[in-house]
Design a protein around this motif. Sequence first.
Motif, short mmCIF file in Angstrom:
data_model
loop_
_atom_site.label_atom_id
_atom_site.label_comp_id
_atom_site.label_asym_id
_atom_site.label_seq_id
_atom_site.Cartn_x
_atom_site.Cartn_y
_atom_site.Cartn_z
N UNK A 174 40.66 40.92 43.75
CA UNK A 174 39.47 41.47 44.39
C UNK A 174 38.47 41.91 43.32
N UNK A 175 37.18 41.71 43.56
CA UNK A 175 36.17 42.18 42.61
C UNK A 175 36.17 43.70 42.45
N UNK A 176 36.83 44.40 43.37
CA UNK A 176 36.93 45.86 43.28
C UNK A 176 38.09 46.30 42.38
N UNK A 177 38.82 45.35 41.84
CA UNK A 177 39.99 45.66 41.02
C UNK A 177 39.60 46.52 39.81
N UNK A 178 40.33 47.59 39.61
CA UNK A 178 40.14 48.42 38.43
C UNK A 178 40.82 47.75 37.24
N UNK A 179 40.17 47.80 36.08
CA UNK A 179 40.73 47.22 34.86
C UNK A 179 41.04 48.34 33.87
#
Length: 240
Positions: free
Chosen positions: A204-209
């Motif tokens: 997901x583009x909301x994924x925290x890195x």
Amino acid sequence: MKKKKKITRPVGKRPETTRCDGVTTYYRKGKLCHCSSKRFPGSSEERDRRRTARTLNQRQRASVFALVSRLVKILTRKLQDFNAWVSLAKTTNMTPANLCHKVNGTACDENGVANFRAFIFSVGWLAVPLFTRVTRRGWEITIEWRPHGIPNDTRDKDTLVIGYFYDSLPDAPRVLHLPNVTRAGRVATFTLPDPVTATGKPLSPDEIVHLYPYMAGSGQDEFSTSVYLRVARDADEILG
């Protein structure tokens, strides 16, 4: 000049691993070592009986130990020539993998890294850059830093290494080396190359890195300690 003949210890003279009165004696890196025996001889039935009798806490500890061992194995493969644990282990009686396991084991649980802030990709004596800003647009991330302390021009050519985890994949450490980004550059913009699961499903583009940048010297035996940066979607954070 006559080449010195390499001296090797005859295999027959090395003490075998033995267990007596709860003490295991074994040979490691040329030294005779001793430790408490953790395993006892017996049949497979006896081994299975002991496993069945383990408490929930004991089973959890064994599960975490196995997972961390696998995680360290993956990390070692990913680090390749930028493995600071190799240099550090030379000052101890531990292997690089065991040292990494010991340092990072308490940051993990049965699913992988549970305390990302406590996890360490690299330990070393090179100066740690003072990171001042991090921004993110999609999977493109920019980090900025500035020098601090006494100027040292000989370190300007140190290159940047990025260790990272995706938040939903806490058991999958990844490493990105940026050979064209030097300490003197003070800024790095890069796109994460693999925002997918193990099966290739896009994250997901909301994924925290979770980022762990550190510096590597040209000799592949000098490193800085990694720093932890949490990067959310559309982040634009002044770090100090």
